[in-house]
Scaffold this motif. Sequence first.
Motif, PDB file in Angstrom:
ATOM      1  N   ILE A 180      -5.277 -45.124  57.814  1.00 21.45           N
ATOM      2  CA  ILE A 180      -6.099 -45.513  56.673  1.00 21.45           C
ATOM      3  C   ILE A 180      -6.384 -47.006  56.780  1.00 21.45           C
ATOM      4  CG2 ILE A 180      -6.270 -45.600  54.152  1.00 21.45           C
ATOM      5  CD1 ILE A 180      -6.070 -42.750  55.242  1.00 21.45           C
ATOM      6  N   ALA A 181      -7.600 -47.399  56.504  1.00 20.60           N
ATOM      7  CA  ALA A 181      -7.951 -48.822  56.500  1.00 20.60           C
ATOM      8  C   ALA A 181      -7.186 -49.505  55.373  1.00 20.60           C
ATOM      9  CB  ALA A 181      -9.456 -48.989  56.302  1.00 20.60           C
ATOM     10  N   SER A 182      -6.240 -50.352  55.726  1.00 22.98           N
ATOM     11  CA  SER A 182      -5.404 -51.014  54.729  1.00 22.98           C
ATOM     12  C   SER A 182      -4.787 -52.252  55.346  1.00 22.98           C
ATOM     13  CB  SER A 182      -4.292 -50.075  54.249  1.00 22.98           C
ATOM     14  OG  SER A 182      -3.344 -49.858  55.281  1.00 22.98           O
ATOM     15  N   ARG A 217      -1.952 -45.516  31.734  1.00 25.76           N
ATOM     16  CA  ARG A 217      -1.401 -46.876  31.747  1.00 25.76           C
ATOM     17  C   ARG A 217      -0.661 -47.063  33.073  1.00 25.76           C
ATOM     18  NH1 ARG A 217       4.217 -48.545  29.665  1.00 25.76           N
ATOM     19  NH2 ARG A 217       4.191 -50.818  29.869  1.00 25.76           N
ATOM     20  N   VAL A 218      -1.057 -48.053  33.834  1.00 23.69           N
ATOM     21  CA  VAL A 218      -0.480 -48.256  35.164  1.00 23.69           C
ATOM     22  C   VAL A 218       0.238 -49.593  35.226  1.00 23.69           C
ATOM     23  CG1 VAL A 218      -0.952 -48.473  37.629  1.00 23.69           C
ATOM     24  CG2 VAL A 218      -2.270 -46.845  36.247  1.00 23.69           C
ATOM     25  N   VAL A 219       1.442 -49.561  35.759  1.00 24.57           N
ATOM     26  CA  VAL A 219       2.202 -50.777  36.030  1.00 24.57           C
ATOM     27  C   VAL A 219       2.367 -50.865  37.548  1.00 24.57           C
ATOM     28  CG1 VAL A 219       4.371 -52.014  35.693  1.00 24.57           C
ATOM     29  CG2 VAL A 219       3.442 -50.579  33.844  1.00 24.57           C
ATOM     30  N   THR A 220       1.767 -51.874  38.141  1.00 23.94           N
ATOM     31  CA  THR A 220       1.896 -52.047  39.584  1.00 23.94           C
ATOM     32  C   THR A 220       3.120 -52.896  39.903  1.00 23.94           C
ATOM     33  OG1 THR A 220       0.380 -53.942  39.533  1.00 23.94           O
ATOM     34  CG2 THR A 220      -0.567 -51.780  40.065  1.00 23.94           C
ATOM     35  N   VAL A 221       3.767 -52.544  41.004  1.00 25.82           N
ATOM     36  CA  VAL A 221       4.976 -53.223  41.443  1.00 25.82           C
ATOM     37  C   VAL A 221       4.784 -53.649  42.891  1.00 25.82           C
ATOM     38  CG1 VAL A 221       7.430 -52.919  41.965  1.00 25.82           C
ATOM     39  CG2 VAL A 221       6.461 -51.913  39.884  1.00 25.82           C
ATOM     40  N   ASP A 222       5.104 -54.893  43.203  1.00 22.77           N
ATOM     41  CA  ASP A 222       4.985 -55.362  44.582  1.00 22.77           C
ATOM     42  C   ASP A 222       5.841 -56.608  44.732  1.00 22.77           C
ATOM     43  OD1 ASP A 222       3.949 -55.876  47.278  1.00 22.77           O
ATOM     44  OD2 ASP A 222       2.224 -54.676  46.666  1.00 22.77           O
ATOM     45  N   SER A 271      -1.998 -54.063  46.907  1.00 23.89           N
ATOM     46  CA  SER A 271      -3.034 -53.936  47.932  1.00 23.89           C
ATOM     47  C   SER A 271      -3.010 -52.531  48.521  1.00 23.89           C
ATOM     48  CB  SER A 271      -2.805 -54.958  49.063  1.00 23.89           C
ATOM     49  OG  SER A 271      -1.575 -54.700  49.726  1.00 23.89           O
ATOM     50  N   GLY A 272      -3.978 -52.256  49.380  1.00 24.13           N
ATOM     51  CA  GLY A 272      -3.989 -51.016  50.140  1.00 24.13           C
ATOM     52  C   GLY A 272      -4.004 -49.761  49.296  1.00 24.13           C
ATOM     53  N   LEU A 273      -3.238 -48.765  49.740  1.00 21.21           N
ATOM     54  CA  LEU A 273      -3.225 -47.470  49.061  1.00 21.21           C
ATOM     55  C   LEU A 273      -2.696 -47.592  47.639  1.00 21.21           C
ATOM     56  CD1 LEU A 273      -1.909 -45.104  51.892  1.00 21.21           C
ATOM     57  CD2 LEU A 273      -4.260 -45.604  51.232  1.00 21.21           C
ATOM     58  N   GLY A 274      -1.714 -48.464  47.431  1.00 24.04           N
ATOM     59  CA  GLY A 274      -1.167 -48.637  46.095  1.00 24.04           C
ATOM     60  C   GLY A 274      -2.195 -49.171  45.120  1.00 24.04           C
ATOM     61  N   ALA A 275      -2.941 -50.168  45.539  1.00 23.39           N
ATOM     62  CA  ALA A 275      -3.978 -50.739  44.667  1.00 23.39           C
ATOM     63  C   ALA A 275      -5.072 -49.723  44.383  1.00 23.39           C
ATOM     64  CB  ALA A 275      -4.568 -51.992  45.313  1.00 23.39           C
ATOM     65  N   ALA A 276      -5.460 -48.959  45.399  1.00 22.75           N
ATOM     66  CA  ALA A 276      -6.500 -47.936  45.205  1.00 22.75           C
ATOM     67  C   ALA A 276      -6.013 -46.851  44.251  1.00 22.75           C
ATOM     68  CB  ALA A 276      -6.890 -47.332  46.548  1.00 22.75           C
ATOM     69  N   ALA A 277      -4.739 -46.458  44.391  1.00 18.97           N
ATOM     70  CA  ALA A 277      -4.186 -45.449  43.493  1.00 18.97           C
ATOM     71  C   ALA A 277      -4.143 -45.962  42.062  1.00 18.97           C
ATOM     72  CB  ALA A 277      -2.786 -45.054  43.958  1.00 18.97           C
ATOM     73  N   ALA A 278      -3.720 -47.220  41.887  1.00 16.06           N
ATOM     74  CA  ALA A 278      -3.649 -47.795  40.544  1.00 16.06           C
ATOM     75  C   ALA A 278      -5.021 -47.826  39.879  1.00 16.06           C
ATOM     76  CB  ALA A 278      -3.059 -49.201  40.621  1.00 16.06           C
ATOM     77  N   GLU A 279      -6.020 -48.240  40.646  1.00 24.58           N
ATOM     78  CA  GLU A 279      -7.379 -48.287  40.097  1.00 24.58           C
ATOM     79  C   GLU A 279      -7.858 -46.902  39.684  1.00 24.58           C
ATOM     80  OE1 GLU A 279     -11.941 -49.398  41.544  1.00 24.58           O
ATOM     81  OE2 GLU A 279     -10.230 -49.996  42.786  1.00 24.58           O
ATOM     82  N   ARG A 280      -7.593 -45.918  40.528  1.00 23.72           N
ATOM     83  CA  ARG A 280      -8.043 -44.544  40.223  1.00 23.72           C
ATOM     84  C   ARG A 280      -7.320 -43.988  39.006  1.00 23.72           C
ATOM     85  NH1 ARG A 280      -9.301 -40.597  38.522  1.00 23.72           N
ATOM     86  NH2 ARG A 280     -10.144 -38.679  39.479  1.00 23.72           N
ATOM     87  N   LEU A 281      -6.042 -44.236  38.876  1.00 26.01           N
ATOM     88  CA  LEU A 281      -5.306 -43.720  37.733  1.00 26.01           C
ATOM     89  C   LEU A 281      -5.738 -44.399  36.439  1.00 26.01           C
ATOM     90  CD1 LEU A 281      -1.690 -43.344  39.186  1.00 26.01           C
ATOM     91  CD2 LEU A 281      -3.509 -41.634  39.016  1.00 26.01           C
ATOM     92  N   ARG A 282      -6.058 -45.676  36.512  1.00 23.80           N
ATOM     93  CA  ARG A 282      -6.552 -46.360  35.313  1.00 23.80           C
ATOM     94  C   ARG A 282      -7.872 -45.760  34.848  1.00 23.80           C
ATOM     95  NH1 ARG A 282      -4.520 -51.847  37.917  1.00 23.80           N
ATOM     96  NH2 ARG A 282      -2.584 -52.136  36.724  1.00 23.80           N
ATOM     97  N   ARG A 283      -8.685 -45.326  35.800  1.00 23.84           N
ATOM     98  CA  ARG A 283      -9.947 -44.685  35.421  1.00 23.84           C
ATOM     99  C   ARG A 283      -9.709 -43.346  34.735  1.00 23.84           C
ATOM    100  NH1 ARG A 283     -11.885 -45.875  40.697  1.00 23.84           N
ATOM    101  NH2 ARG A 283     -12.211 -43.648  41.095  1.00 23.84           N
ATOM    102  N   ALA A 284      -8.528 -42.785  34.928  1.00 26.78           N
ATOM    103  CA  ALA A 284      -8.163 -41.537  34.252  1.00 26.78           C
ATOM    104  C   ALA A 284      -7.432 -41.812  32.934  1.00 26.78           C
ATOM    105  CB  ALA A 284      -7.284 -40.694  35.173  1.00 26.78           C
ATOM    106  N   ASP A 285      -7.539 -43.044  32.455  1.00 25.48           N
ATOM    107  CA  ASP A 285      -6.934 -43.446  31.186  1.00 25.48           C
ATOM    108  C   ASP A 285      -5.409 -43.365  31.208  1.00 25.48           C
ATOM    109  OD1 ASP A 285      -9.406 -44.024  29.994  1.00 25.48           O
ATOM    110  OD2 ASP A 285      -9.691 -41.934  29.429  1.00 25.48           O
ATOM    111  N   ALA A 331       4.891 -59.009  46.766  1.00 27.96           N
ATOM    112  CA  ALA A 331       3.936 -60.075  47.094  1.00 27.96           C
ATOM    113  C   ALA A 331       2.572 -59.704  46.528  1.00 27.96           C
ATOM    114  CB  ALA A 331       3.850 -60.267  48.610  1.00 27.96           C
ATOM    115  N   GLY A 332       1.720 -60.702  46.351  1.00 24.80           N
ATOM    116  CA  GLY A 332       0.382 -60.441  45.845  1.00 24.80           C
ATOM    117  C   GLY A 332       0.355 -60.302  44.338  1.00 24.80           C
ATOM    118  N   LYS A 333      -0.799 -59.920  43.831  1.00 22.57           N
ATOM    119  CA  LYS A 333      -0.997 -59.803  42.395  1.00 22.57           C
ATOM    120  C   LYS A 333      -0.579 -58.423  41.927  1.00 22.57           C
ATOM    121  CE  LYS A 333      -4.812 -63.142  42.138  1.00 22.57           C
ATOM    122  NZ  LYS A 333      -6.238 -63.359  41.766  1.00 22.57           N
ATOM    123  N   ALA A 334       0.574 -58.362  41.282  1.00 26.18           N
ATOM    124  CA  ALA A 334       1.084 -57.119  40.719  1.00 26.18           C
ATOM    125  C   ALA A 334       1.574 -57.384  39.309  1.00 26.18           C
ATOM    126  CB  ALA A 334       2.216 -56.557  41.578  1.00 26.18           C
TER     127      ALA A 334
END
Length: 225
Positions: free
Chosen positions: A165-167, A28-33, A12-26, A35-38
């Motif tokens: 930051i709104a998060s 490979r992103v592995v999210t770690v958390d 969620s929050g900044l981490g989720a936004a960063a992951a989405e942006r990096l995936r758009r740059a091709d 709690a929540g969907k990681a």
Amino acid sequence: MIKTAIVTGGASGLGAAAAERLRRADIRVVTVDRAGKADEAIDIIDEAAVTALADRVGPVDILVNSAGVVGPNAPLVATTGDQWRSTFEVNVVGTVAMMRAFIPGMVARGWGRVVNLASIAGKDGNPNLSVYSASKAAVIALTKSAGKELAKTGVLVNAIAPAVIASPMNDQTAADVLAHITSLIPMQRVGRAEEVAELIAWLVSDAVSFSTGAVYDISGGRATY
């Protein structure tokens, strides 16, 4: 060759936004958390779990340390030792654990990017957020130290110091505290997670090659020094 990134606090929050942006740059992103969907559900304060994660994921080129907690909203004298320890465990010790696990591989391969999420609070200090402010000051010092240590390795270590930051994390901040720290921003608004994600995407790219141990403010004008 496709790069691999680890993003903590990625559900969620900044981490989720960063992951989405990096995936758009091709990337490979592995999210770690914890709690929540990681992609990987671990607690970064568990060093054994972090070590096992590094073994599972394999070579990592980019590390974004976004996991964090606000800690107590209270005057300094009303805080407890346990609150200090638990906040520093996540914000500082967990960040260190991730860096210790993944930086050696970056050094061995001669290229890597680490971005640590600090805060303007770590520079200015926010009233009634002494624990959080101190923990983020520690992240800034950690970044400067590691950046100097690794300066000749091809691994760059930088930090970002956002204002409010709104998060989801800031949903836990007391309304009066949030109003006060927002009032300090000349733009008179909170930032958006996607704005921070753009700065992260730049810092982990090949476009950045002569910056390490630095702290990049993204504060709507609050940081004027």
